[in-house]
Design a protein around this motif. Structure first.
Motif, mmCIF file in Angstrom:
data_model
loop_
_atom_site.group_PDB
_atom_site.id
_atom_site.type_symbol
_atom_site.label_atom_id
_atom_site.label_comp_id
_atom_site.label_asym_id
_atom_site.label_seq_id
_atom_site.Cartn_x
_atom_site.Cartn_y
_atom_site.Cartn_z
ATOM 1 N N GLY A 1 97.254 22.981 104.703
ATOM 2 C CA GLY A 1 96.976 24.022 105.831
ATOM 3 C C GLY A 1 97.959 24.987 106.599
ATOM 4 O O GLY A 1 97.610 25.736 107.336
ATOM 5 N N ARG A 2 98.983 24.747 105.966
ATOM 6 C CA ARG A 2 100.110 25.808 106.625
ATOM 7 C C ARG A 2 101.016 25.935 105.582
ATOM 8 O O ARG A 2 101.892 25.266 105.055
ATOM 9 C CB ARG A 2 100.769 24.934 107.681
ATOM 10 C CG ARG A 2 102.020 25.676 108.219
ATOM 11 C CD ARG A 2 102.387 24.707 109.389
ATOM 12 N NE ARG A 2 102.988 23.374 109.218
ATOM 13 C CZ ARG A 2 104.201 23.197 109.039
ATOM 14 N NH1 ARG A 2 105.243 24.340 109.326
ATOM 15 N NH2 ARG A 2 104.937 22.174 108.711
ATOM 16 N N SER B 1 96.343 19.295 94.802
ATOM 17 C CA SER B 1 95.543 18.197 94.149
ATOM 18 C C SER B 1 96.460 17.268 93.130
ATOM 19 O O SER B 1 97.256 18.044 92.512
ATOM 20 C CB SER B 1 94.234 18.723 93.423
ATOM 21 O OG SER B 1 93.432 19.653 94.403
ATOM 22 N N PRO B 2 96.027 16.056 93.167
ATOM 23 C CA PRO B 2 96.996 15.134 92.157
ATOM 24 C C PRO B 2 96.893 15.917 90.845
ATOM 25 O O PRO B 2 95.582 16.090 90.287
ATOM 26 C CB PRO B 2 96.401 13.875 92.227
ATOM 27 C CG PRO B 2 95.787 13.988 93.643
ATOM 28 C CD PRO B 2 95.350 15.281 94.076
ATOM 29 N N LEU B 3 97.863 16.087 89.985
ATOM 30 C CA LEU B 3 97.868 16.585 88.633
ATOM 31 C C LEU B 3 98.728 15.997 87.802
ATOM 32 O O LEU B 3 99.726 15.229 88.253
ATOM 33 C CB LEU B 3 98.488 17.973 88.636
ATOM 34 C CG LEU B 3 97.479 19.112 89.035
ATOM 35 C CD1 LEU B 3 98.530 20.419 88.926
ATOM 36 C CD2 LEU B 3 96.383 19.223 88.017
ATOM 37 N N VAL C 1 91.605 22.282 90.874
ATOM 38 C CA VAL C 1 92.595 21.967 92.031
ATOM 39 C C VAL C 1 92.318 22.444 93.220
ATOM 40 O O VAL C 1 91.280 23.441 93.398
ATOM 41 C CB VAL C 1 94.057 22.700 91.728
ATOM 42 C CG1 VAL C 1 94.843 21.999 90.510
ATOM 43 C CG2 VAL C 1 93.913 24.341 91.572
ATOM 44 N N SER C 2 92.811 22.026 94.355
ATOM 45 C CA SER C 2 92.247 22.418 95.806
ATOM 46 C C SER C 2 92.729 23.583 96.100
ATOM 47 O O SER C 2 93.647 24.395 95.549
ATOM 48 C CB SER C 2 92.533 21.439 96.810
ATOM 49 O OG SER C 2 94.064 21.479 97.002
ATOM 50 N N ASP C 3 92.034 24.477 97.240
ATOM 51 C CA ASP C 3 92.774 25.780 97.873
ATOM 52 C C ASP C 3 94.075 25.475 98.393
ATOM 53 O O ASP C 3 94.822 26.434 98.545
ATOM 54 C CB ASP C 3 91.787 25.919 98.699
ATOM 55 C CG ASP C 3 90.313 26.653 98.380
ATOM 56 O OD1 ASP C 3 90.232 26.880 97.400
ATOM 57 O OD2 ASP C 3 89.388 26.844 99.417
ATOM 58 N N CYS D 1 91.945 32.940 95.581
ATOM 59 C CA CYS D 1 92.268 34.363 95.167
ATOM 60 C C CYS D 1 92.259 34.403 93.604
ATOM 61 O O CYS D 1 91.776 35.056 92.927
ATOM 62 C CB CYS D 1 93.451 34.810 95.921
ATOM 63 S SG CYS D 1 93.305 35.183 97.700
ATOM 64 N N LEU D 2 93.053 33.302 93.360
ATOM 65 C CA LEU D 2 93.191 33.264 91.907
ATOM 66 C C LEU D 2 91.984 33.102 91.231
ATOM 67 O O LEU D 2 91.716 33.636 89.936
ATOM 68 C CB LEU D 2 94.199 32.246 91.373
ATOM 69 C CG LEU D 2 95.585 32.596 91.626
ATOM 70 C CD1 LEU D 2 96.609 31.505 91.315
ATOM 71 C CD2 LEU D 2 96.227 33.892 90.748
ATOM 72 N N ARG D 3 91.137 32.167 91.580
ATOM 73 C CA ARG D 3 89.926 31.916 91.038
ATOM 74 C C ARG D 3 88.932 33.131 91.185
ATOM 75 O O ARG D 3 88.174 33.266 89.789
ATOM 76 C CB ARG D 3 89.232 30.871 91.995
ATOM 77 C CG ARG D 3 89.780 29.347 91.839
ATOM 78 C CD ARG D 3 88.666 28.531 92.276
ATOM 79 N NE ARG D 3 89.153 27.169 92.881
ATOM 80 C CZ ARG D 3 89.690 26.784 93.906
ATOM 81 N NH1 ARG D 3 89.391 27.483 94.848
ATOM 82 N NH2 ARG D 3 90.291 25.580 94.134
ATOM 83 N N MET D 4 89.057 34.032 91.800
ATOM 84 C CA MET D 4 88.158 35.147 91.801
ATOM 85 C C MET D 4 88.896 36.072 90.690
ATOM 86 O O MET D 4 88.195 36.808 90.093
ATOM 87 C CB MET D 4 88.262 35.831 93.508
ATOM 88 C CG MET D 4 87.344 34.836 94.185
ATOM 89 S SD MET D 4 87.129 35.867 95.841
ATOM 90 C CE MET D 4 89.045 35.815 96.482
#
Length: 277
Positions: free
Chosen positions: A264-265, A10-12, A231-233, A217-220
């Motif tokens: 996605g990869r 995501s743009p930061l 930020v996106s996944d 995973c970090l969000r959890m």
């Protein structure tokens, strides 16, 4: 040697990675923990992808920790893919053209490490650069020469293969000149949509390199950290050393391996030099 980071997602704002973490890249420019040198004050650079056809680039011989232009830029430029580097020279001059990242068309390249006895091998390696890319050489570092060699050997079409062939040429030249353990490298390169990162050394004792755990995973693991919700996944970081001491956040890149980061990869594959035929 040096410290670097590559971000994709995501743009930061650049400051989110360069300044805000506890052990940010700017902090590492003075207080590196895992590098050969604690201080990386021989210049810096940041390259970012935005609206233009080629990435933006700021490079300076100033220490990163005291450069007001970098601080100003970092608070205003937002990018979905950027690379930043703080330099500790291994012997070549402290000058702007020797600061990373290096740029050619849409490609960026940065490096931590060295070619052993570079002065001995330099002529052989320069003669292997293709005529199309020779005028692009502006500085005197082994890092930039590795970049133009990789371009010569097909970086724009096959980055992993080109880097493998580049390392093969360096190791073959070292063998001819009796230079032991010639290659020490962690390299990041990008075309603006994909990031490739390589960890390799001839002795198989490479400099540190880490990649971030999947954002989901970090969000959890750490719901208390607001930035993870922004930020996106697909957002990922590759760093010379971790930016924060956060349990579960970082994974060491395997020895003699490279990673591919794209939408996605995400993949990690073994890396082996390809000797010249």
């Amino acid at each position: 040697m040096c410290r670097w980071l590559a971000y994709s997602g995501s743009p930061l704002l650049l400051e989110e990675m360069l300044y805000k973490p506890d052990h940010s890249l700017i902090d590492q420019s003075r207080h590196a923990r895992l590098g050969v040198d604690t201080t990386n004050g021989d210049g810096f650079g940041v390259g970012w992808y935005g609206a233009g056809d080629v990435p933006g680039l700021l490079r300076s011989v100033s220490p990163a920790w005291s450069d007001r232009n970098l601080r100003e830029l970092a608070t205003h430029v937002s990018s979905p893919l950027f690379m930043a580097h703080v330099r500790s020279s291994t012997g070549t001059p402290v000058q702007q053209t020797n600061c990373h990242p290096f740029r050619y068309e849409r490609w960026l390249w940065m490096h931590n490490g060295s070619i052993a006895r570079f002065a001995t091998l330099r002529r052989d390696l320069m003669l292997a650069v293709g005529p199309e890319f020779f005028p692009a050489i502006e500085g005197s570092t082994d890092s930039e020469l590795m970049f133009v060699l990789a371009l010569t050997l097909g970086l724009r079409d096959d980055p992993p293969g080109a880097v493998a062939r580049m390392v093969g040429i360096v190791e073959a030249a070292a063998l001819r000149h009796g230079v032991a353990d010639p290659v020490q490298m962690t390299v990041a390169t990008s075309d603006g949509s994909t990031v490739w990162a390589f960890r390799y050394s001839t002795r198989h004792q490479s400099r540190s390199l880490f990649y971030s755990t999947e954002t989901r995973c970090l969000r959890m693991l750490h719901p208390e950290i607001p930035m993870l919700r922004l930020v996106s996944d697909e957002s990922r970081l590759i760093v010379s050393e971790p930016l924060v001491d956060l349990p579960g956040a970082w994974n060491e890149m395997p020895e003699s391996a490279y990673s591919v980061i794209a939408d996605g990869r995400d993949e990690i594959r073994p890396f082996r030099p390809e000797p010249p035929s």
